[in-house]
Every structure is written in C-alpha cells, then in structure tokens.
Design an enzyme around this catalytic site. Sequence first.
Site, PDB file in Angstrom:
ATOM      1  N   TYR A  53       0.830  -1.217   0.000  1.00 16.65           N
ATOM      2  CA  TYR A  53       0.000   0.000   0.000  1.00 16.65           C
ATOM      3  C   TYR A  53       0.863   1.267   0.000  1.00 16.65           C
ATOM      4  O   TYR A  53       0.347   2.373  -0.203  1.00 16.65           O
ATOM      5  CB  TYR A  53      -0.969   0.021   1.194  1.00 16.65           C
ATOM      6  CG  TYR A  53      -1.875  -1.190   1.308  1.00 16.65           C
ATOM      7  CD1 TYR A  53      -2.147  -1.997   0.214  1.00 16.65           C
ATOM      8  CD2 TYR A  53      -2.459  -1.540   2.525  1.00 16.65           C
ATOM      9  CE1 TYR A  53      -2.959  -3.123   0.338  1.00 16.65           C
ATOM     10  CE2 TYR A  53      -3.282  -2.653   2.646  1.00 16.65           C
ATOM     11  CZ  TYR A  53      -3.514  -3.445   1.552  1.00 16.65           C
ATOM     12  OH  TYR A  53      -4.329  -4.549   1.684  1.00 16.65           O
ATOM     13  N   HIS A 106       1.393 -11.596   1.779  1.00 11.89           N
ATOM     14  CA  HIS A 106       0.229 -10.989   1.119  1.00 11.89           C
ATOM     15  C   HIS A 106      -0.417 -11.905   0.074  1.00 11.89           C
ATOM     16  O   HIS A 106      -1.638 -11.889  -0.095  1.00 11.89           O
ATOM     17  CB  HIS A 106       0.656  -9.668   0.468  1.00 11.89           C
ATOM     18  CG  HIS A 106      -0.433  -8.665   0.294  1.00 11.89           C
ATOM     19  ND1 HIS A 106      -0.263  -7.326   0.504  1.00 11.89           N
ATOM     20  CD2 HIS A 106      -1.730  -8.797  -0.082  1.00 11.89           C
ATOM     21  CE1 HIS A 106      -1.399  -6.682   0.265  1.00 11.89           C
ATOM     22  NE2 HIS A 106      -2.301  -7.562  -0.087  1.00 11.89           N
TER      23      HIS A 106
HETATM   24  N1  LIG Z   1      -5.121  -8.985   1.735  1.00 16.60           N
HETATM   25  C1  LIG Z   1      -5.567  -8.467   0.616  1.00 16.60           C
HETATM   26  O1  LIG Z   1      -5.203  -8.913  -0.492  1.00 16.60           O
HETATM   27  C2  LIG Z   1      -6.542  -7.336   0.663  1.00 16.60           C
HETATM   28  C3  LIG Z   1      -6.734  -6.648   1.826  1.00 16.60           C
HETATM   29  N2  LIG Z   1      -7.621  -5.601   1.881  1.00 16.60           N
HETATM   30  C4  LIG Z   1      -7.713  -4.868   3.144  1.00 16.60           C
HETATM   31  O2  LIG Z   1      -9.060  -4.745   3.520  1.00 16.60           O
HETATM   32  C5  LIG Z   1      -9.417  -3.376   3.643  1.00 16.60           C
HETATM   33  C6  LIG Z   1     -10.878  -3.174   3.344  1.00 16.60           C
HETATM   34  O3  LIG Z   1     -11.137  -3.627   2.040  1.00 16.60           O
HETATM   35  P1  LIG Z   1     -12.402  -3.142   1.215  1.00 16.60           P
HETATM   36  O4  LIG Z   1     -12.533  -4.052   0.078  1.00 16.60           O
HETATM   37  O5  LIG Z   1     -12.299  -1.710   0.896  1.00 16.60           O
HETATM   38  O6  LIG Z   1     -13.581  -3.320   2.269  1.00 16.60           O
HETATM   39  P2  LIG Z   1     -15.148  -3.155   2.131  1.00 16.60           P
HETATM   40  O7  LIG Z   1     -15.739  -4.146   1.213  1.00 16.60           O
HETATM   41  O8  LIG Z   1     -15.639  -3.111   3.508  1.00 16.60           O
HETATM   42  O9  LIG Z   1     -15.375  -1.779   1.407  1.00 16.60           O
HETATM   43  C7  LIG Z   1     -15.057  -0.564   1.982  1.00 16.60           C
HETATM   44  C8  LIG Z   1     -15.661   0.490   1.070  1.00 16.60           C
HETATM   45  O10 LIG Z   1     -17.043   0.600   1.348  1.00 16.60           O
HETATM   46  C9  LIG Z   1     -17.411   1.943   1.540  1.00 16.60           C
HETATM   47  N3  LIG Z   1     -18.371   1.934   2.647  1.00 16.60           N
HETATM   48  C10 LIG Z   1     -18.082   1.790   3.945  1.00 16.60           C
HETATM   49  N4  LIG Z   1     -19.203   1.761   4.688  1.00 16.60           N
HETATM   50  C11 LIG Z   1     -20.224   1.876   3.811  1.00 16.60           C
HETATM   51  C12 LIG Z   1     -21.632   1.901   3.954  1.00 16.60           C
HETATM   52  N5  LIG Z   1     -22.207   1.815   5.147  1.00 16.60           N
HETATM   53  N6  LIG Z   1     -22.379   2.013   2.831  1.00 16.60           N
HETATM   54  C13 LIG Z   1     -21.800   2.100   1.633  1.00 16.60           C
HETATM   55  N7  LIG Z   1     -20.464   2.083   1.429  1.00 16.60           N
HETATM   56  C14 LIG Z   1     -19.697   1.974   2.508  1.00 16.60           C
HETATM   57  C15 LIG Z   1     -16.140   2.665   1.908  1.00 16.60           C
HETATM   58  O11 LIG Z   1     -16.172   3.960   1.430  1.00 16.60           O
HETATM   59  C16 LIG Z   1     -15.067   1.841   1.266  1.00 16.60           C
HETATM   60  O12 LIG Z   1     -14.801   2.365  -0.014  1.00 16.60           O
HETATM   61  C17 LIG Z   1      -8.433  -2.662   2.732  1.00 16.60           C
HETATM   62  O13 LIG Z   1      -8.297  -1.294   2.975  1.00 16.60           O
HETATM   63  C18 LIG Z   1      -7.181  -3.446   3.012  1.00 16.60           C
HETATM   64  O14 LIG Z   1      -6.590  -3.014   4.223  1.00 16.60           O
HETATM   65  C19 LIG Z   1      -8.385  -5.268   0.800  1.00 16.60           C
HETATM   66  C20 LIG Z   1      -8.230  -5.919  -0.384  1.00 16.60           C
HETATM   67  C21 LIG Z   1      -7.271  -6.989  -0.568  1.00 16.60           C
HETATM   68  O1  LIG Z   2      -4.428  -5.747  -0.594  1.00 17.08           O
HETATM   69  C1  LIG Z   2      -5.063  -5.961  -1.597  1.00 17.08           C
HETATM   70  C2  LIG Z   2      -5.235  -5.269  -2.816  1.00 17.08           C
HETATM   71  C3  LIG Z   2      -4.841  -3.866  -2.767  1.00 17.08           C
HETATM   72  C4  LIG Z   2      -5.622  -2.845  -2.310  1.00 17.08           C
HETATM   73  N1  LIG Z   2      -4.934  -1.693  -2.449  1.00 17.08           N
HETATM   74  C5  LIG Z   2      -3.716  -1.964  -2.993  1.00 17.08           C
HETATM   75  C6  LIG Z   2      -2.661  -1.146  -3.296  1.00 17.08           C
HETATM   76  C7  LIG Z   2      -1.515  -1.716  -3.821  1.00 17.08           C
HETATM   77  C8  LIG Z   2      -1.437  -3.071  -4.027  1.00 17.08           C
HETATM   78  C9  LIG Z   2      -2.502  -3.914  -3.714  1.00 17.08           C
HETATM   79  C10 LIG Z   2      -3.624  -3.344  -3.195  1.00 17.08           C
END
Ligand SMILES: NC(=O)C1=CN([C@@H]2O[C@H](COP(=O)(O)OP(=O)(O)OC[C@H]3O[C@@H](n4cnc5c(N)ncnc54)[C@H](O)[C@@H]3O)[C@@H](O)[C@H]2O)C=CC1
Ligand SMILES: O=CCc1c[nH]c2ccccc12
Length: 283
Positions: A53, A106
């Site tokens: 990130y 990751h």
């Molecule tokens: N390990 C991995 O590969 C990944 C990890 N992550 C982690 O997970 C975290 C959360 O992922 P997301 O997919 O964003 O989570 P999420 O599916 O909970 O979505 C969050 C989004 O929903 C919106 N939101 C929040 N509350 C809401 C509501 N009540 N109504 C409508 N929209 C709402 C927010 O503005 C935000 O854009 C990331 O920031 C990251 O830290 C995310 C993707 C991949």
């Molecule tokens: O972590 C999962 C996917 C993701 C969400 N934000 C970024 C930024 C840079 C690399 C991967 C991701």
Amino acid sequence: MSGLSTVKLNDGLEVPVLGYGTGTALYQKEAKDSVKMAYSEAKMHHIDCAEMYQNEESVGLALKEMKVKREDVFITTKCGTADPRKSLEKSLKLLGVDQVDLYLIHSPLLVKDTGLGKAWQTMEELQKEGKTKSIGVSNYRIEDLEETLKIAKVVPSANQIEVHPYVLDKAESLIDFCHSKGIHIESYGPLSSIVRHPGGPVDPVVKKIAQELGATDGQVLLKWAHQITHGGIVVTTSSKVERLVEQIKSFTDIKDLSKEQVNAIAEAGKKEHHRVFMPHMDQ
Ligand SMILES: NC(=O)C1=CN([C@@H]2O[C@H](COP(=O)(O)OP(=O)(O)OC[C@H]3O[C@@H](n4cnc5c(N)ncnc54)[C@H](O)[C@@H]3O)[C@@H](O)[C@H]2O)C=CC1
Ligand SMILES: O=CCc1c[nH]c2ccccc12
C-alpha cells in the site's frame, strides 16, 4: 485497547474483531489524517497495513503524532516481496515500531519461486526473533495451505481473504478447511455486494434482515462475514467517521444474525460470482 470484542488466534493472540483497512478507500501514500481519524474518533484500534500500500510511513507518523502507546494498537502488515525478512525489517522502520502484532504473506504468488515452505520458515524465524507476535498468510488457497503445512512447525494463525456473499461459492470450502486446521479467517471486501456490485440478488435479502434487526445494510454484511467464517475477523474501511462508528457498532450494538438469516444471504450470494481482488483465488 478498544471496547470491541476480540478473536483469539491459535497462538493465543487476541485480535480486535474489526480492522481498519489502509489499502482501499483511503489508498493514498498520505494515510496519516485518515488513520488519526479512525483511531481517535471511531476507536478503530486495529489497523490493517501492507508493504504494497506504500503508506506504512504515514500510518507510523499518525501513531507517533497521536502518542499511541504500542500496546494500545493492533498492527497487521503484509509482506509484499519474495523476502519476508527484508520486507518486515523495512515495514518496522516505516511504521516506527520494533514489532508488529500480525505479519502476513500478502499472496502465495509472491513467494512461489522461493517456495511457499521456505518463505514460511522465514516467517517462523521472524516470529521467534520477536519481530512479529503472530504469523499468517493472505490469499492462500487450500493447495497453498497444504504445501505450507507440510513443513510448518507453526500453523498460520490467519488467512486474510476476500469474503462477501458473491464469492461464497468459491470461499466456502476454503473457510471450512481453515476452520478445520485452526486457521482464523480475516475477511476483506465484506461490503462488496453493496459497494461494488449493487442491484444483485443479495440486496433485497440484506435489506429485509437489516429491517428485522434494526441495523443498516452495511452492518448486516459485516456481521455476516464474521459469522460465516465461524467468528472470524473482518477488515473494512471508510474515509467517513460516521461510517466507521456505524461499522464498530455492528459488533457492539447489533445482535447476531440467526442461522436462517446467515443462510438466506449465503444462498442469495451463490446466485452470482463477483470477485474484486486476487483472481488466482478462482483458479
Ligand atoms: N489482503 C488483501 O489482499 C486485501 C486486503 N484488503 C484490506 O481490507 C481493507 C478493506 O477492504 P475493502 O474491500 O475496501 O472493504 P469493504 O468491502 O468493507 O469496502 C469498503 C468500502 O465501502 C465503503 N463503505 C463503507 N461503509 C459503507 C456503507 N455503510 N455504505 C456504503 N459504502 C460503505 C467505503 O467507502 C469503502 O470504499 C483494505 O483497505 C485493506 O486493508 C483489501 C483488499 C485486498
Ligand atoms: O491488498 C489488496 C489489494 C490492494 C488494495 N490496495 C492496494 C494497493 C496496492 C497493491 C494492492 C492493493
């Protein structure tokens, strides 16, 4: 830490059930103000970071400027290269801490050339050296976990994967496998059905349950992710403090979904498949 309940990992570490993600809505190199807002105003004391990130330094600055005691925040970060040792040492410096709480690989794709077993042995060394309290993985499929478990002395404490109703068709067997091995699920992307794929078969089912529980649609989806993963950790995010407070309340003020309600969302979700991240998870 905060008033939130915790989930106990297989090594005894207690993790606040809801984590604040720094990788999506606020994905920006400058995450400092958002982290300060989440920590101080919404009492989100579990922060989900990653080397990829590219904002660990600003997360670290937020904690430093708020003078957060190390024991008052739960920090997860994730290795974004093939070398967990080098990556963790860099992350610790950027975050300004001597130890993270949870360190994850990751994606298995990052370490497939090194070998999943060899990468995991390095993770075990890092834990022994005290650079991380707990070690886990992210975006690991069953075959990746099996390969890792063949040589593991320490069973991964967590597998952070995409969990929402529209990936349940694929995720269900992985969730069950992890549960059988004592590996906790951390769900990311839990709000995807309303945020990224609105208008599908899940929406009316979630709305009806939200009315029954006196909750919002988002709160129902966060609880669903927690319950479908046998009491797992949930990682979400928002740049709006009102939404973060609402998300926290899902785990303090809203009662559990009944088995029937959990199943009704699961069945509706299985009518469509929409993965947002990490396409290898569908292979
Ligand atoms: N390990 C991995 O590969 C990944 C990890 N992550 C982690 O997970 C975290 C959360 O992922 P997301 O997919 O964003 O989570 P999420 O599916 O909970 O979505 C969050 C989004 O929903 C919106 N939101 C929040 N509350 C809401 C509501 N009540 N109504 C409508 N929209 C709402 C927010 O503005 C935000 O854009 C990331 O920031 C990251 O830290 C995310 C993707 C991949
Ligand atoms: O972590 C999962 C996917 C993701 C969400 N934000 C970024 C930024 C840079 C690399 C991967 C991701």
